[in-house]
Design an enzyme around this catalytic site. Structure first.
Site, PDB file in Angstrom:
ATOM      1  N   THR A 197     136.257 -60.438  71.496  1.00 20.81           N
ATOM      2  CA  THR A 197     136.605 -59.613  72.654  1.00 20.81           C
ATOM      3  C   THR A 197     138.084 -59.246  72.623  1.00 20.81           C
ATOM      4  OG1 THR A 197     136.622 -59.466  75.063  1.00 20.81           O
ATOM      5  CG2 THR A 197     136.945 -61.658  74.155  1.00 20.81           C
ATOM      6  N   ARG A 198     138.391 -58.123  73.298  1.00 15.58           N
ATOM      7  CA  ARG A 198     139.799 -57.728  73.462  1.00 15.58           C
ATOM      8  C   ARG A 198     140.082 -57.479  74.935  1.00 15.58           C
ATOM      9  NH1 ARG A 198     138.026 -52.019  72.994  1.00 15.58           N
ATOM     10  NH2 ARG A 198     139.707 -51.335  74.357  1.00 15.58           N
ATOM     11  N   HIS A 202     134.597 -61.531  82.304  1.00 17.88           N
ATOM     12  CA  HIS A 202     134.119 -61.667  83.682  1.00 17.88           C
ATOM     13  C   HIS A 202     132.724 -62.305  83.650  1.00 17.88           C
ATOM     14  CE1 HIS A 202     137.601 -59.379  84.871  1.00 17.88           C
ATOM     15  NE2 HIS A 202     137.291 -58.437  83.993  1.00 17.88           N
ATOM     16  N   HIS A 205     130.219 -61.202  80.919  1.00 20.55           N
ATOM     17  CA  HIS A 205     130.478 -61.691  79.561  1.00 20.55           C
ATOM     18  C   HIS A 205     130.012 -63.131  79.399  1.00 20.55           C
ATOM     19  CE1 HIS A 205     133.617 -58.576  80.307  1.00 20.55           C
ATOM     20  NE2 HIS A 205     133.190 -58.169  79.132  1.00 20.55           N
ATOM     21  N   ARG A 291     127.265 -53.795  73.019  1.00 24.16           N
ATOM     22  CA  ARG A 291     127.331 -52.340  73.114  1.00 24.16           C
ATOM     23  C   ARG A 291     128.728 -51.839  72.739  1.00 24.16           C
ATOM     24  NH1 ARG A 291     128.097 -48.859  76.984  1.00 24.16           N
ATOM     25  NH2 ARG A 291     126.710 -47.063  77.059  1.00 24.16           N
TER      26      ARG A 291
END
Ligand code: PPS
Length: 576
Positions: A197-198, A202, A205, A291
């Site tokens: 992730t970048r 929340h 996730h 996605r």
């Protein structure tokens, strides 16, 4: 071949030398040409040296680079979708030929590695962009980087590492691939699903990764990128605090957090493959691909650069060869009626779903508005609010641009006075002429020097903005790409308001207060903006002013009104 659970993990090849060799290399480096690595280059070098980019033994040579661009494979057929090369300036490259050795230096002066050069070439960077990013639209951050921030000559060759670049932040969360593998062994973790992730994480996730871990019957590695991500992303300090907070929301012992100092390219599907290989090298057995993985959003025509499903499909297609299992994931939405997150296509017909976009989240943070509990955790929101206070408490930069004699300095001076009168933050003026007398006194007006001048101004403005002050910059700043760099640098820390003083050339020339246009027309001054050097007008400045039609006082008021409307400054009555 895909590794089955229980099989030994694929071997990786860190390029760090043993102590005796390091001592000899240090000695040798004293007599070698040296290259000062940029931040981007340090991130690449670290992952080359620590084995995260295995099987690479150094930077790609021309044949491998071409092959990686065109086929996503090295010349010998190994899957490697992203070119990793060392870009250098012409004068430096002129000294080099195959077989020469080069010391690669950290900005603090340490020799990190010695490169034995195999190839020196001038790449076709447009072709590279088209192949790797599938576009040459420079709204794509990878294309912009290649076109404007990459040196013209590439070096390929093998590396001998002396030491890894030091990290002074979050040391407890830094693991080389070998350290991470050892940590998994210690914990007895055999199946590990990595999550890239970048962004801050929340509730969605956490739910998604929990489901992924369950599906893969694996433990979970949260492996966020803390190198270069996409412009406008939340800074990594804030993100790490958020990750540490969400970690407490997993069942005990399920998940761990480690930071990955990767320079992302934002190459979407190709990059997803690359991310999977990197996670395999870190000892993970599964990789979660959701996605629009590593997608940079929409291009100049408003269409996304990559189909949101493409990354997932490409990873699944190459899964056997990647050597890491792909856990594909669909977008989760919050189903209000059931009070839970679920894949969009599983939501019962007619049930109400809720989503909160990144743009909407940023708006709510900016305006101090409520952020619903179904979306995130109070601790995460607290962190974000602390780092991104409402605009009235942030720093900002007003960045003027326009021709010489357009009226930038006059308006900027009035604006400074008005903002000082409002008095909520310290105000610093970086006027073009004044900067050229001190900060940039040795510079001329070539493209290279103008860019350097604007980068210096932007650097100072970014520091002021970071520290919540106001910077008013008033250079000509004639080139669009350099202004975009300024926006990206300063925008990380606060507001960036571009003000285009659109006074036409004829009017500026007629005024000619300093007599410079006359001199330029007579050929006494060269490279004069608007005469024999281009001015690229902004396409999307926040404020546009034509001083031919409005006095300087009015122009400054227009800017103040804009700042008030956008929430950067309150009403005068709010003071005190
Ligand atoms: S730049 O392009 O942004 O780096 O230029 P800047 O630092 O704003 O400097 C512009 C001022 O320098 C004077 N000057 C020139 N301008 C443009 N081209 C050439 N060749 C040149 N030579 C000198 C000029 O007075 C500019 O001041 P302003 O206030 O813009 O009139």
């Amino acid at each position: 071949m895909r590794r089955r659970p229980g099989e030994p993990r694929s071997r990786i090849l860190p390029l760090l030398c043993d102590r005796a060799r390091v001592a000899a290399l240090r000695e040798e480096a004293l007599g070698l040409p040296s290259w000062d690595l940029t931040f981007h280059q340090i991130w690449d070098l670290e992952l080359l040296l620590n084995g995260a980019f295995s099987p690479l033994r150094g930077y790609l040579g021309e044949k491998d680079w071409r092959s990686a661009c065109e086929t996503m494979r090295l010349a010998d057929g190994t899957l490697w979708p992203i070119p990793v090369t060392l870009d250098v300036k012409e004068p430096f490259a002129e000294k080099l030929s195959p077989g020469r050795r080069v010391a690669l230096l950290h900005p603090e002066g340490m020799v990190l590695a010695i490169l034995t050069v195999s190839d020196v070439w001038r790449p076709d960077r447009e072709a590279e962009a088209a192949a790797v990013f599938g576009t040459t639209d420079e709204t794509h951050p990878g294309v912009f980087l290649l076109r404007h921030q990459t040196n013209p000559v590439y070096l390929g060759g093998t590396l001998e590492g002396l030491e890894l670049p030091p990290h002074h932040t979050f040391q407890h969360l830094r693991f080389t691939p070998l350290q991470l593998r050892a940590q998994f062994e210690r914990l007895g973790w055999k199946r590990i699903a990595a999550f890239q992730t970048r962004n801050p994480m929340h509730r969605a996730h956490v739910d998604l990764t929990r489901r992924a871990a369950q599906e893969a019957a694996a433990h979970l590695l949260l492996h966020p990128v803390v190198g270069r991500t996409s412009p406008g992303d939340v800074d990594y300090f804030t993100r790490v605090w958020c990750y540490e907070a969400v970690l407490r929301h997993y069942p005990s012992g399920l998940a761990m957090l480690a930071l990955l100092p990767l320079a992302m390219r934002m190459a979407g599907p190709r990059e997803a493959l690359w991310h999977a290989l990197i996670r395999k090298n870190h000892g993970c057995t599964h990789f979660v691909v959701g996605r629009d993985h590593a997608g940079p959003g929409a291009g100049s025509e408003g269409r996304p650069f990559y189909d949101p499903d493409e990354a997932r499909e490409l990873c699944l297609k190459y899964q056997g060869e990647l050597g890491i299992a792909i856990v594909p994931f669909e977008e989760l939405v919050y189903c209000e009626d059931l009070g839970q997150y679920m894949p969009r296509r599983e939501v019962p017909q007619g049930a109400r779903t809720l989503v909160l976009s990144g743009t909407e989240l940023r708006r709510r943070l900016r305006e101090g508005a409520d952020i619903p509990d179904w979306f995130s955790y109070p601790e995460v929101i607290d962190q974000l609010r602390r780092s991104y206070p409402p605009r009235s408490q942030q720093g900002f930069t007003v960045f003027f641009t326009g021709l010489s004699g357009a009226g930038k300095s006059t308006i900027a001076n009035i604006l400074v006075a008005k903002l000082m009168e409002i008095g909520t933050r310290p105000v610093t003026l970086l006027d073009g002429d004044v900067v050229r007398k001190n900060l940039s006194s040795e510079l001329g007006f070539s493209r290279e020097h103008r860019d350097l001048n604007i980068r210096r101004i932007s650097f100072v403005a970014s520091e002021i903005t970071k520290n919540r002050g106001i910077a008013i910059c008033a250079p000509i700043a004639p080139y669009r790409s350099t202004r975009r760099e300024a926006r990206e640098l300063i925008g990380q820390y606060g507001g960036f308001i571009e003000v285009y003083i659109a006074t036409p050339l004829e009017v500026c020339e007629k005024r000619d207060r300093k007599g410079l246009y006359a001199k330029a027309r007579a050929g006494l001054i060269k490279e004069f903006t608007g005469i024999d050097d281009p001015y690229e007008a902004p396409e999307k400045a926040e404020v546009v002013i034509d001083t031919a039609g409005s006095p300087a006082e009015e122009a400054a008021s227009k800017i103040v009104l804009f700042l008030q409307k956008e929430g950067y400054i309150g009403e005068q009555a709010d003071r005190g």
